[in-house]
Write a protein that holds these residues in place. Structure first.
Motif, short mmCIF file in Angstrom:
data_model
loop_
_atom_site.label_atom_id
_atom_site.label_comp_id
_atom_site.label_asym_id
_atom_site.label_seq_id
_atom_site.Cartn_x
_atom_site.Cartn_y
_atom_site.Cartn_z
N TYR A 193 39.80 141.94 38.46
CA TYR A 193 37.96 141.08 39.15
C TYR A 193 38.78 141.98 40.43
O TYR A 193 37.36 141.70 41.42
CB TYR A 193 38.39 139.66 38.95
N ASP A 194 39.12 143.06 40.53
CA ASP A 194 39.34 143.54 42.36
C ASP A 194 38.39 144.61 42.43
O ASP A 194 38.49 145.33 41.60
CB ASP A 194 41.08 143.53 42.99
N VAL A 195 37.78 144.78 43.52
CA VAL A 195 37.44 146.30 44.05
C VAL A 195 37.79 147.01 43.24
O VAL A 195 37.40 148.10 42.80
CB VAL A 195 36.86 146.01 45.07
N THR A 196 39.09 147.18 44.12
CA THR A 196 40.05 148.47 43.40
C THR A 196 41.09 148.53 42.26
O THR A 196 41.47 149.53 41.85
CB THR A 196 40.91 147.96 44.76
N ARG A 197 40.29 147.78 41.51
CA ARG A 197 41.47 147.95 39.68
C ARG A 197 40.59 149.34 40.09
O ARG A 197 39.39 150.07 39.76
CB ARG A 197 40.84 147.00 39.35
N ASP A 198 41.42 149.55 38.13
CA ASP A 198 40.93 151.33 38.64
C ASP A 198 42.01 151.51 37.07
O ASP A 198 42.04 152.38 36.21
CB ASP A 198 42.13 152.29 39.07
N GLY A 199 42.36 150.06 36.08
CA GLY A 199 42.71 150.03 34.43
C GLY A 199 44.00 149.44 34.29
O GLY A 199 44.56 148.76 35.38
#
Length: 411
Positions: free
Chosen positions: A221-227
């Protein structure tokens, strides 16, 4: 008449610990099970991702030499988890024909399959081990557990990608309601820290590429999640009718109220962006459980930390819970364990049961900048849950559009 189905044993081997007891303790301590993979095959294959959720305790420390030689790691993890769960349940005496295994995996014996293919290419067919087929079969873990513990009512196997072991637990509920058995061991295991899944998932840009800090790579759920971060291990629940459990004086962790299964029929890898199929699975599970959406106080979410998947799941939950979603304590434990694929639902169901039993929602680590599109009550430190009966759900969604949800209640 509907029977009450209860959880009397829990077991696991995971990136957080070699037992469920240790996994739970380290989860509450906000540890990360994600580490650098030091095997030489990372460099040999020039893998673009070199970290994952490796089991914290190796199988050869928990099984005999013969067992590790004759079982694929996926079966080894399943057997370790099932034995702990069985011992935790008091190693109950049960008529073998009334004892059933319903197990799951997403991939199965990939280590055995690829090793055997290498042997065939390099040394010829006479050097392929005679145990290759039994070791690589997806039903290998179920077979190993049933033979080890003496379950003769059935050794079923579910293969539904990342929803597999949640579906097995839902199946266990049905087995017990129908009278197929008095006790069922349900769960799942996966041995996916292997060069092929790592390469394939990386190729489809599904994995986090946060190589500088693996421990914080999974950020639900973090805005910086990437996979997501690949994980491995297994978990098991011992389930039985309340009548059977009380008759033998068993400790009861929680009640399994029911489950729901659906399919998206949308895309082989992407979830329905509106969450329609996932929402149906949640609604089906709540209907079988005989509870309303407003009764749910805790969710262990699928929350893989992918940009698309996390949003789709929230849309599904919003469809079911509406404004009440903001009042539900949501934990996203893949941040600590990584994604165990076919074993993910089992360990998350186990965490849900323990949360209800101890009235403590486990923390979500690494999420520091919540996505503005996601408005939920995310648990970031261990949190006390309310007194009285508490309902919790565990959700799982997998490639192929598979959706599975199970519902538990505290006792």
């Amino acid at each position: 008449m509907t029977k009450r189905i209860v959880v009397t044993g829990i077991g696991a081997t995971s990136p957080l610990g070699g037992t469920f007891v240790d996994s739970w303790k380290n989860l509450l301590a906000k540890e990360s099970g994600i580490t650098r993979i030091t095997h030489d095959w990372v460099a040999r294959y020039e893998l673009p991702i070199d970290f994952g959720g490796q089991v914290r305790v190796q199988s050869d420390e928990q099984l005999t030499r013969q067992e590790t030689k004759r079982l694929d790691p996926s079966s080894q993890y399943g057997l370790i988890a099932a034995r702990e769960a069985w011992a935790d349940a008091g190693s109950p005496e049960v008529v073998p024909e009334r004892f059933l295994v319903d197990w799951a995996t997403g991939i199965g014996g990939i280590w055995t399959l690829t090793d055997a293919m290498d042997t065939l290419r390099e040394k010829g067919p006479r050097r392929v081990l005679p145990m290759t087929i039994p070791m690589l079969m997806p039903n290998g873990p179920a077979a190993a557990i049933s033979m080890s513990l003496g379950a003769r009512a059935g050794a079923r196997t579910v293969v539904s990608a990342c929803a597999s072991s949640t579906e097995s637990i839902a199946n266990a509920y049905d087995h017990l309601q129908k009278g197929d058995a008095d006790i069922v061991i349900a769960g799942g295991s996966e041995a996916s820290i292997h060069p092929l899944p790592l390469a394939a998932f990386a190729s489809m840009h599904a994995l986090s590429s946060r190589m500088d800090d693996p421990a914080s790579a999974s950020r639900p759920y973090d805005v910086t999640r990437d996979g997501f971060v690949l994980g491995e291990g297994g978990a098991a629940l011992v389930l039985e009718t309340e009548e059977h459990a009380l008759a033998r004086g068993a400790r009861i962790y929680a009640e399994l109220l029911g489950g729901g299964v659906s399919s998206d029929a949308f895309h082989i890898t992407a979830p329905d962006p509106e969450g329609n199929g996932a929402a149906r699975a949640v609604k089906t599970a709540l209907a079988q459980a005989g509870v309303s959406a407003d009764d749910v106080a805790h969710i262990n979410a699928h929350a893989t930390s992918t940009p698309v998947g996390d949003i789709a799941e929230i849309h599904a939950l919003e469809r079911v819970f509406g404004d009440h979603l903001k009042s539900i304590a949501i934990s996203a434990t893949k941040a600590s364990t990584g994604h165990l694929l076919g074993g993910a639902g089992a360990i998350e169901a186990a965490f849900t049961v323990k949360a209800l039993h101890t009235r403590t929602a486990p923390p979500t680590i690494n999420t520091t900048q919540m996505d503005a599109e996601i408005d939920i009550d995310l648990v970031t430190s261990p949190r006390q849950l309310a007194d009285g009966p508490i309902v919790g759900i565990s959700t799982s969604f997998g490639f192929g559009g598979h959706n599975a949800v199970v519902v538990f209640r505290s006792v």
